[in-house]
Design a protein around this motif. Structure first.
Motif, short mmCIF file in Angstrom:
data_model
loop_
_atom_site.label_atom_id
_atom_site.label_comp_id
_atom_site.label_asym_id
_atom_site.label_seq_id
_atom_site.Cartn_x
_atom_site.Cartn_y
_atom_site.Cartn_z
N UNK A 46 0.84 -1.20 0.00
CA UNK A 46 0.00 0.00 0.00
C UNK A 46 0.87 1.25 0.00
N UNK A 47 1.94 1.22 0.77
CA UNK A 47 2.85 2.37 0.81
C UNK A 47 3.55 2.57 -0.53
N UNK A 48 3.83 1.46 -1.21
CA UNK A 48 4.44 1.54 -2.54
C UNK A 48 3.43 2.08 -3.55
N UNK A 49 2.19 1.60 -3.44
CA UNK A 49 1.16 1.94 -4.43
C UNK A 49 0.92 3.44 -4.53
N UNK A 50 0.89 4.13 -3.40
CA UNK A 50 0.49 5.54 -3.42
C UNK A 50 1.55 6.45 -4.03
N UNK A 51 2.76 5.94 -4.25
CA UNK A 51 3.78 6.76 -4.91
C UNK A 51 4.02 6.31 -6.35
N UNK A 52 3.32 5.28 -6.79
CA UNK A 52 3.47 4.81 -8.17
C UNK A 52 2.71 5.75 -9.11
N UNK A 53 3.26 6.01 -10.30
CA UNK A 53 2.53 6.88 -11.23
C UNK A 53 1.21 6.29 -11.70
N UNK A 54 1.11 4.96 -11.77
CA UNK A 54 -0.13 4.35 -12.24
C UNK A 54 -1.28 4.60 -11.28
N UNK A 55 -1.02 4.55 -9.98
CA UNK A 55 -2.07 4.80 -9.00
C UNK A 55 -2.53 6.26 -9.04
N UNK A 56 -1.58 7.17 -9.09
CA UNK A 56 -1.93 8.59 -9.12
C UNK A 56 -2.56 8.98 -10.46
#
Length: 244
Positions: free
Chosen positions: A190-200
């Motif tokens: 989850x911590x990784x996901x929020x900084x990924x460009x795909x999530x944003x």
């Protein structure tokens, strides 16, 4: 650069396999996921069909940007096109910019056709400003992935570019929350996901579908990734030319 951009688009039109894959894959995945998961709520309290529409439109746009850059650019390094670009009076950053803009053009039908499938198959309804906003923001937000694809194309050779690109594509979709909500991922991811460009990237569409504006942290993260990937792509282009 405009001449180069027109030429790149015309060359892309000649690749029928790319066009078929680009247009069909995101639609197939949207229909697959909506039938697998059924009704209910997902991100931001959105209806499942709406949330997945945005997710798969974003995923299709990323795939189109990648397919338009990484494997094609890697092939250009062996078929002589890179040598032709080298002798043209155009700066490295303009070559990379033309590649990015061309890839963004091919993200448009991937986004539009997933939206159309959602309307036809699941009766999704949004306000006109939401449709336009989602389409426009997803189109603009494709830029970091096009720059990443260009970097991979200039970095990896023809035999490795597609495999590396596809591995990153799967990772961005799965961990970025496009295949499943981020909430169901392990805490570390989850911590990784929020900084990924795909999530944003998908967050831009989710927010508008929920009648919210883009989040400032999300936009800042996307701009940061774009700057980093563009700089890497320009450096890799110069390195490839120097090696040539």
């Amino acid at each position: 650069m405009l001449t180069l951009l027109r030429l790149e688009i015309r060359r892309m039109l000649a690749d029928k396999r790319f066009l078929i894959l680009m247009l069909c894959l995101p639609i197939f995945m949207y229909l697959l996921f909506t039938n697998l998961f059924g009704a209910g709520q997902r991100a931001y309290g959105l209806d499942q069909n709406v949330s997945l529409m945005v997710s798969m439109a974003a995923y299709g746009a990323i795939g189109a940007a990648f397919m338009a850059t990484a494997p094609r650019i890697a092939a250009e390094r062996t078929n002589g096109w890179l040598r032709q670009l080298k002798v043209m009076p155009i700066a490295a950053h303009r070559v990379v910019m033309a590649k990015v803009l061309c890839a963004m053009v091919w993200a448009i039908p991937a986004i539009a056709l997933v939206d159309l499938a959602a309307v036809i198959d699941h009766g999704v309804r949004l306000a006109a400003w939401q449709w336009l906003g989602i389409g426009g923001l997803l189109w603009v937000g494709t830029a970091p992935f096009a720059a990443l694809g260009a970097f991979l194309g200039y970095l990896a050779d023809e035999s490795a570019a597609f495999g590396v690109m596809y591995g990153i594509y799967i990772f961005l979709g799965a961990v970025g929350g496009l295949w499943m909500p981020v909430d169901v991922l392990p805490t570390a991811l989850r911590h990784v996901a929020v900084v990924l460009p795909s999530n944003r990237f998908a967050e831009l569409g989710w927010n508008l579908a929920a009648a919210h504006g883009p989040s400032r942290p999300g936009v800042a993260i996307l701009v940061g990734w774009l700057a980093a990937f563009a700089a890497l792509a320009v450096a890799a282009y110069r390195r490839a030319n120097a090696a040539r």
